[in-house]
Structures are given as C-alpha cells and as structure tokens.
Motif scaffolding. Structure first.
Motif, PDB file in Angstrom:
ATOM      1  N   LEU A  73       0.839  -1.203   0.000  1.00 29.92           N
ATOM      2  CA  LEU A  73       0.000   0.000   0.000  1.00 29.92           C
ATOM      3  C   LEU A  73       0.869   1.247   0.000  1.00 29.92           C
ATOM      4  N   TRP A  74       0.466   2.229  -0.781  1.00 30.17           N
ATOM      5  CA  TRP A  74       1.183   3.495  -0.955  1.00 30.17           C
ATOM      6  C   TRP A  74       2.522   3.320  -1.681  1.00 30.17           C
ATOM      7  N   ASN A  76       4.884   1.610  -5.165  1.00 29.30           N
ATOM      8  CA  ASN A  76       4.813   1.580  -6.622  1.00 29.30           C
ATOM      9  C   ASN A  76       5.782   0.553  -7.163  1.00 29.30           C
ATOM     10  N   ASP A 110      -3.108   1.436  -5.292  1.00 24.69           N
ATOM     11  CA  ASP A 110      -3.528   1.013  -3.954  1.00 24.69           C
ATOM     12  C   ASP A 110      -4.747   0.102  -4.104  1.00 24.69           C
ATOM     13  N   PRO A 130      -3.598  11.570  -6.636  1.00 24.09           N
ATOM     14  CA  PRO A 130      -2.559  11.590  -5.605  1.00 24.09           C
ATOM     15  C   PRO A 130      -1.280  12.205  -6.152  1.00 24.09           C
ATOM     16  N   LYS A 132       1.664  11.156  -5.885  1.00 20.18           N
ATOM     17  CA  LYS A 132       2.719  10.212  -6.233  1.00 20.18           C
ATOM     18  C   LYS A 132       2.671   9.731  -7.677  1.00 20.18           C
ATOM     19  N   TYR A 138      -3.099   6.222 -12.529  1.00 17.48           N
ATOM     20  CA  TYR A 138      -3.554   5.820 -11.199  1.00 17.48           C
ATOM     21  C   TYR A 138      -5.076   5.711 -11.118  1.00 17.48           C
ATOM     22  N   LEU A 237      -9.512   3.621   2.267  1.00 18.91           N
ATOM     23  CA  LEU A 237      -8.865   2.935   1.145  1.00 18.91           C
ATOM     24  C   LEU A 237      -9.379   1.515   0.958  1.00 18.91           C
TER      25      LEU A 237
END
Length: 331
Positions: A73-74, A76, A110, A130, A132, A138, A237
């Motif tokens: 999670l969070w 890549n 995620d 997000p 990121k 995403y 989430l």
C-alpha cells in the motif's frame, strides 16, 4: 527442508554482501528495464519494472521462468529495486549457483490486487489525483486488479520476453498488501501460478484477535468491527475494495480461497511460502492463516524472523523468497 535450503542460500549471499565481499563478476549483473502495457481490465496504461538475468542477452534461444513481485500500500513498481535491492539479491543468488529467472514488478496502485466491490470514484480521482502518480495511470475506470495481473500482465510479459510460458514456471510474491495479492491471486488463478510467497502479508483481513494469536481467532462480524479494526487511516482505502459488510471481505479472504480450491478441486494447489517479522503488527494475521492452512492439511513453508513491518525486514529477507521460488519454477 527445502525452505531451510533456500534460506541458507539466501543468507549466504546476502551476508556476504553485508560483509563487503566481492559482488558478482563484471558483466554478470542483470539489468532492470521499464516496460508499459495497456490493461483492458483497468482501462489504462500501466508500467512495470522487469529484471532480466545476466544470461538473458547472451543466449537468444534461452527461455526463463518468471516471478512477479507486488508492492505494498502506498508503494509503486520501483519499490522492490529502490528499497529492497531485489536486483542485487537476484544477481547474488545467481552468482552463488541459484537458477536464473525474470522478475516482473508491476504498478498495482492502492488496488489490493482484486476486483473491487465498487467502481470507486473515478471522476473524483481524476479531479484530485494523488501526488505520487499521474491521474492517467492511477485513476482507473474499471478496477479489476486481479485480471490486470493474472491475465493482462502475464500475457504481455509472455509475448514480450523469452519466458517459459507455463504455470509450472510462473510464480508470484509480494509484501503487505502485495502479500495478500500474491497469495490470493495464486489461489484464485491456479492455472496461472504454481507458487506464491508472502512477506508480512495482510493474510487474514477480518482478524480481530487475540493478540498474540492463541489458536482460536476472532473475526469481525459487521462493518463497525471492521472499521474499528482497521482504523480511520486505512478504512477509506478499503471500503471501495472490500465493501462495508463482511460478505465482500470473506470473498477475498485467503483462507476461504484455499478451502474453496481444495474442496472444488478446480486446479492444482500452488506451493506457498509465508514469513513475517515477530514484531510486525500484522504478525497475527500470518499466524492465523498459517493455522488455517495447517487445519486444511495444505503443506506450506512458514517462518518468523526478528523484525518489524518495514523495509529493513523486507530487504533482509527478499533473497529467501527469491531462492525458494526459483527452486520451484526455474530448475
């Protein structure tokens, strides 16, 4: 014993690196490349990093087994290389006599590597993506992250690289969210993956206690218990993915997937490797899943090591899962 052998090989090469011994000989390093694919299951273009072993470019006729490594999670697709140095661990295992294989590290957002319980807020994500990652990759209109990995990604890799495109030569692994994804995908797609490994996985998402695990688990019975168990940081989430009632959660629970596969005889059972740090907040989930597999009579490798839910732990143990998987799919 095969777990012990894999762990011994991994420990040998990783400790050698820690002591500053010579790295693999010049020219014997694999290379990591970035690749992209269109995922029909998600409706977007995604990126993956691909580790190609040292001999990939030396022999154009040779084909390789493939292991897929999923981030948490969070995270890549770069995490396994940047934070766990998976490429260096793979180089060292090959240099120590271990079998070579391709390793693919996809971008999983995620998304929990499953088909969501809802479509999510696609337009809201596009308006407020997000920081990121770009919204174009995403924010997905059709969140089928299981089919994305098991169908779209596998087909793309087999068509793009020189793989041994058979279940027997294909495995999947992951950490935390990715540990759940790896085990669940192997159990849900036994025609695709013959082995799976979980580092610190979310392997019993409904688990409520006791802490520490004492042999008789207590599971959440309603939304209130689920929300309290996961807390306000994680709950937003998880609701789009798993839903608000326990039915959607149980449908994705690895223990239920294992029991369903065993009882339906819908395909061969994948080999499973599980490890977790003793001080990890998710350790009891791994213990509960381990107990469930044991009760089902399903053989698997299980280990607990000193450590927490962090990159220091995963960096120390990625070599063990690589060695264990390679022995099963690359010999």
């Amino acid at each position: 014993m095969r777990l012990a052998a894999a762990a011994a090989l991994a420990a040998m090469v990783l400790s050698a690196g820690a002591r500053g011994q010579a790295p693999p000989a010049a020219g014997r390093h694999g290379r990591v490349i970035a690749d992209t694919l269109w995922s029909q299951s998600l409706g977007v273009r995604k990126q993956a990093l691909v580790y190609l072993p040292p001999d990939y470019d030396r022999d154009a006729s040779r084909r390789f087994a493939v292991a897929y490594y999923l981030h948490g999670l969070w995270g890549n697709e770069t995490d396994w290389v940047k934070l766990a140095r998976l490429d260096a661990a793979m180089d060292s295992l090959i240099a120590a006599g271990g079998p070579a294989m391709i390793v693919v590290m996809p971008d999983g957002d995620d998304g929990w590597y499953t088909t969501w319980n809802s479509l999510g807020d696609w337009r809201g994500c596009l308006a407020h993506p997000p920081a990121k990652e770009p919204a174009a990759s995403y924010c997905v209109p059709w969140p089928h992250y299981d089919d994305y990995v098991a169908r779209d990604l596998v087909a793309h890799v087999d068509a793009t690289f020189r793989t041994r495109a058979e279940r027997a030569h294909r495995a999947i692994a992951g950490l935390s969210m990715g540990g759940l994804g790896a085990v669940a995908l192997a159990l849900a797609y036994p025609d695709v993956f013959s082995a799976a490994a979980s580092h610190s996985g979310v392997l019993s998402p409904l688990y409520q206690g006791p802490h520490p695990f004492a042999g008789t688990p207590v599971y959440a019975s309603d939304e209130r218990a689920l929300r309290a168990g996961w807390g306000e940081r994680f709950w937003p989430l998880m609701v789009p993915v798993f839903g608000r009632d326990t039915a959607g959660w149980w449908a994705r629970d690895p223990s239920r997937l294992a029991r369903r596969l065993k009882e339906s005889r819908g395909g061969p059972m994948p080999a499973l490797f599980l490890d977790v740090g003793r001080d990890d907040g998710l350790a009891d989930q791994s213990r509960a899943f381990h107990a469930s597999l044991t009760a089902l009579g399903l053989p698997h490798a299980y280990a607990e090591w000193p450590g927490k839910h962090d990159w220091a732990y995963w960096r120390a143990h990625v070599g063990e899962s690589l060695a264990w998987l390679a022995e099963r799919i690359a010999r």
